[in-house]
Design a protein around this motif. Structure first.
Motif, PDB file in Angstrom:
ATOM      1  N   GLN A 196       0.831  -1.192   0.000  1.00 44.31           N
ATOM      2  CA  GLN A 196       0.000   0.000   0.000  1.00 44.31           C
ATOM      3  C   GLN A 196       0.867   1.245   0.000  1.00 44.31           C
ATOM      4  O   GLN A 196       1.776   1.367   0.830  1.00 44.31           O
ATOM      5  CB  GLN A 196      -0.935   0.004   1.220  1.00 44.31           C
ATOM      6  N   GLN A 227      -3.495   5.258  -1.970  1.00 40.48           N
ATOM      7  CA  GLN A 227      -3.985   4.111  -2.755  1.00 40.48           C
ATOM      8  C   GLN A 227      -4.489   3.028  -1.817  1.00 40.48           C
ATOM      9  O   GLN A 227      -4.119   2.962  -0.649  1.00 40.48           O
ATOM     10  CB  GLN A 227      -2.850   3.537  -3.609  1.00 40.48           C
ATOM     11  N   GLY A 228      -5.333   2.156  -2.356  1.00 38.04           N
ATOM     12  CA  GLY A 228      -5.721   0.992  -1.592  1.00 38.04           C
ATOM     13  C   GLY A 228      -4.644  -0.075  -1.677  1.00 38.04           C
ATOM     14  O   GLY A 228      -3.715   0.030  -2.485  1.00 38.04           O
ATOM     15  N   PRO A 229      -4.735  -1.103  -0.848  1.00 41.18           N
ATOM     16  CA  PRO A 229      -3.761  -2.191  -0.918  1.00 41.18           C
ATOM     17  C   PRO A 229      -3.738  -2.823  -2.308  1.00 41.18           C
ATOM     18  O   PRO A 229      -4.789  -3.099  -2.892  1.00 41.18           O
ATOM     19  CB  PRO A 229      -4.268  -3.178   0.134  1.00 41.18           C
ATOM     20  N   MET A 273       4.008   0.474   2.440  1.00 39.54           N
ATOM     21  CA  MET A 273       3.608  -0.386   3.551  1.00 39.54           C
ATOM     22  C   MET A 273       3.329  -1.764   2.960  1.00 39.54           C
ATOM     23  O   MET A 273       2.533  -1.888   2.021  1.00 39.54           O
ATOM     24  CB  MET A 273       2.341   0.172   4.211  1.00 39.54           C
ATOM     25  N   GLN A 317     -13.940   3.910  -5.376  1.00 43.47           N
ATOM     26  CA  GLN A 317     -14.673   4.351  -4.191  1.00 43.47           C
ATOM     27  C   GLN A 317     -14.847   5.862  -4.236  1.00 43.47           C
ATOM     28  O   GLN A 317     -13.958   6.586  -4.681  1.00 43.47           O
ATOM     29  CB  GLN A 317     -13.924   3.971  -2.911  1.00 43.47           C
ATOM     30  N   TRP A 336     -10.034   0.734   8.361  1.00 50.05           N
ATOM     31  CA  TRP A 336      -8.608   0.824   8.679  1.00 50.05           C
ATOM     32  C   TRP A 336      -8.377   2.089   9.461  1.00 50.05           C
ATOM     33  O   TRP A 336      -8.333   3.195   8.908  1.00 50.05           O
ATOM     34  CB  TRP A 336      -7.784   0.819   7.386  1.00 50.05           C
ATOM     35  N   LEU A 357     -12.373   0.714   3.233  1.00 46.31           N
ATOM     36  CA  LEU A 357     -11.944   0.081   1.994  1.00 46.31           C
ATOM     37  C   LEU A 357     -12.969  -0.952   1.542  1.00 46.31           C
ATOM     38  O   LEU A 357     -13.460  -1.728   2.365  1.00 46.31           O
ATOM     39  CB  LEU A 357     -10.618  -0.656   2.208  1.00 46.31           C
ATOM     40  N   PHE A 368      -8.676  -4.175  -4.190  1.00 47.94           N
ATOM     41  CA  PHE A 368      -9.166  -3.115  -3.313  1.00 47.94           C
ATOM     42  C   PHE A 368      -9.402  -1.822  -4.073  1.00 47.94           C
ATOM     43  O   PHE A 368      -8.698  -1.511  -5.043  1.00 47.94           O
ATOM     44  CB  PHE A 368      -8.150  -2.838  -2.192  1.00 47.94           C
ATOM     45  N   GLY A 369     -10.389  -1.042  -3.601  1.00 49.17           N
ATOM     46  CA  GLY A 369     -10.525   0.331  -4.013  1.00 49.17           C
ATOM     47  C   GLY A 369      -9.510   1.187  -3.288  1.00 49.17           C
ATOM     48  O   GLY A 369      -8.767   0.697  -2.421  1.00 49.17           O
ATOM     49  N   GLN A 370      -9.483   2.481  -3.618  1.00 53.10           N
ATOM     50  CA  GLN A 370      -8.469   3.358  -3.026  1.00 53.10           C
ATOM     51  C   GLN A 370      -8.868   3.840  -1.640  1.00 53.10           C
ATOM     52  O   GLN A 370      -8.060   4.431  -0.947  1.00 53.10           O
ATOM     53  CB  GLN A 370      -8.184   4.557  -3.948  1.00 53.10           C
ATOM     54  N   GLY A 371     -10.124   3.563  -1.240  1.00 53.57           N
ATOM     55  CA  GLY A 371     -10.559   3.908   0.107  1.00 53.57           C
ATOM     56  C   GLY A 371     -11.258   5.252   0.188  1.00 53.57           C
ATOM     57  O   GLY A 371     -11.064   6.144  -0.640  1.00 53.57           O
TER      58      GLY A 371
END
Lengths: 113, 114
Positions: free
Chosen positions: A37, A41-43, A89, B6, B38, B89, B104-107
């Motif tokens: 990550q 950005q998302g994971p 990360m 997202q 998160w 997320l 995953f989306g970017q949140g």
């Protein structure tokens, strides 16, 4: 349930050095995942295992990245000849089976200088 | 490459406000949609795993709905509290030979002000 643990929590390394991270999943979980990550950005998926078998590795991942899960227990992620773009990360997660919710560790933050 | 989006990217609300955000995903080859929370300095925590079109799940003040035909899911928080501040997320599972592998989306970063 001791949760997923990752070691180290932080790693600072110089460009060109090799680094290795460790992940200990929840003991009864068969699946183990590595994600990366970066800020905003998302994971991003890196690779995953079913027991000791590596099922898939992201096509975005260069040959400098390798992961193992000997005996289907803990896993290691190695990055060879680190580059500044590897700073991120690195998250490990485990699940009982495919389709189950993922349980994440606290991650390893890598900084490449 | 699977596209999971997202919106909004971030959201600031006052304590007590209700809020919602959206996750859009491919409407074909659907297996499951996950939601995670998160919090800063913690690890992502699973909220919901949703598999059926029309599914609605609830956990305390948080609920989620799923529309697989049009490819979206909503997450709702009723009466937001400061402790709800986190990144939310969503993650898409296309199933098939890669089932369990999540994109995953970017949140959505939620900040709840007291």
């Amino acid at each position: 349930d001791t949760g997923v643990s990752q070691d180290p929590r932080h790693k600072i390394t110089k460009r060109g050095q090799n680094v290795t991270f460790r992940c200990d999943p929840i003991s009864e979980h068969n699946r183990l995942y590595w994600y990366r990550q970066t800020l905003g950005q998302g994971p991003e998926f890196l690779t995953y295992f079913q027991n000791e078998a590596q099922l898939e590795k992201s096509r975005l991942l260069s040959d400098r990245f390798s992961a193992e899960r000997p005996k289907g227990s803990f896993s290691t992620l190695e990055i060879q000849r680190t580059e500044q773009g590897d700073s991120a990360m690195y998250l490990c997660a485990s699940s009982f089976t495919g389709g189950s919710p993922l349980h994440f560790g606290n991650g390893t933050r890598l900084t490449v200088t | 490459i699977l596209n999971v989006e997202q919106s909004p990217q971030s959201l600031h609300v006052q304590e007590g406000d209700s809020t919602n955000f959206t996750c859009s995903f491919p409407s074909s080859n659907f297996y499951a949609l996950h939601w995670y929370r998160w919090e800063t300095a913690k690890s992502p925590e699973a909220l919901f795993v949703m598999t059926l079109n029309g599914d609605e799940k609830k956990k305390g003040r948080i609920s989620a709905t799923l529309n697989t035909k049009e490819g979206y899911s909503y997450l709702y928080i009723k009466g937001s509290q400061p402790e709800d501040s986190a990144t939310y997320l969503c993650a898409f599972d296309a199933g098939g030979t890669s089932y369990g592998k999540l994109t995953f989306g970017q949140g959505t970063i939620l900040t709840v002000h007291p």
